[in-house]
Design a protein around this motif. Structure first.
Motif, PDB file in Angstrom:
ATOM      1  N   LEU A  33      66.912 199.053 -17.300  1.00 21.12           N
ATOM      2  CA  LEU A  33      68.288 199.350 -16.951  1.00 21.12           C
ATOM      3  C   LEU A  33      69.054 200.041 -17.877  1.00 21.12           C
ATOM      4  O   LEU A  33      68.592 199.953 -19.168  1.00 21.12           O
ATOM      5  CB  LEU A  33      68.750 197.913 -16.713  1.00 21.12           C
ATOM      6  CG  LEU A  33      68.382 197.039 -15.580  1.00 21.12           C
ATOM      7  CD1 LEU A  33      68.863 195.569 -15.739  1.00 21.12           C
ATOM      8  CD2 LEU A  33      68.634 197.659 -14.414  1.00 21.12           C
ATOM      9  N   PRO A  34      69.977 200.642 -17.553  1.00 22.29           N
ATOM     10  CA  PRO A  34      70.984 201.590 -18.570  1.00 22.29           C
ATOM     11  C   PRO A  34      71.770 200.390 -19.436  1.00 22.29           C
ATOM     12  O   PRO A  34      72.005 199.281 -19.126  1.00 22.29           O
ATOM     13  CB  PRO A  34      72.072 202.298 -17.744  1.00 22.29           C
ATOM     14  CG  PRO A  34      72.097 201.461 -16.491  1.00 22.29           C
ATOM     15  CD  PRO A  34      70.777 200.898 -15.992  1.00 22.29           C
ATOM     16  N   GLU A 100      81.561 201.508 -15.076  1.00 21.38           N
ATOM     17  CA  GLU A 100      80.610 201.563 -13.973  1.00 21.38           C
ATOM     18  C   GLU A 100      80.307 202.796 -13.294  1.00 21.38           C
ATOM     19  O   GLU A 100      81.402 203.425 -12.953  1.00 21.38           O
ATOM     20  CB  GLU A 100      80.920 200.448 -12.874  1.00 21.38           C
ATOM     21  CG  GLU A 100      79.747 200.161 -11.871  1.00 21.38           C
ATOM     22  CD  GLU A 100      80.101 198.816 -11.030  1.00 21.38           C
ATOM     23  OE1 GLU A 100      79.423 198.496 -10.089  1.00 21.38           O
ATOM     24  OE2 GLU A 100      80.617 198.036 -11.651  1.00 21.38           O
ATOM     25  N   GLY A 101      79.078 203.271 -13.030  1.00 17.87           N
ATOM     26  CA  GLY A 101      78.833 204.420 -12.088  1.00 17.87           C
ATOM     27  C   GLY A 101      78.917 205.616 -13.027  1.00 17.87           C
ATOM     28  O   GLY A 101      78.698 206.973 -12.582  1.00 17.87           O
TER      29      GLY A 101
END
Length: 112
Positions: A33-34, A100-101
């Motif tokens: 995961l990042p 986020e994103g």
């Protein structure tokens, strides 16, 4: 028990100058995961940069189990998520969360 890291040590490249070690969650190094949350505290020992890296998906119970994290060279975590690199020279007390994103981070709002 040896952890099944997402990136093999032979595939780690030098991305940043040596700055010591850090603690990172297995959600990043094993699950891939990042980094969702990064903070820098006062270093514990000479090897320690003070950086701590979490994905942001860890529960308190997960974090409390030391088997769910490891000590790594900061460069190793930069290989997992290069978006952290611009922030690595920030001072102790820094707390950042990923927008986020994106590959951008922002300071955490102060706690009330």
């Amino acid at each position: 028990m040896k952890k099944g890291l997402k990136i093999d040590s032979v595939d780690i490249v030098q991305l940043i100058p040596s700055m010591g070690g850090c603690i990172a969650s297995d959600k990043i190094t094993v699950d891939g995961l990042p980094v969702g949350f990064m903070y820098r505290e006062e270093p514990e020992e000479g090897w320690d940069s003070g950086w701590r890296f979490l994905s942001g998906t860890e529960t308190e119970e997960y974090i409390d189990d030391s088997e769910n994290s490891g000590i790594y060279d900061v460069n190793t975590i930069a290989n997992y998520d290069r978006a952290i690199i611009p922030h690595l020279n920030l001072p102790n007390g820094t707390e950042l969360e990923r927008i986020e994103g994106t590959d951008n981070f922002q300071p955490l709002p102060p706690e009330e």
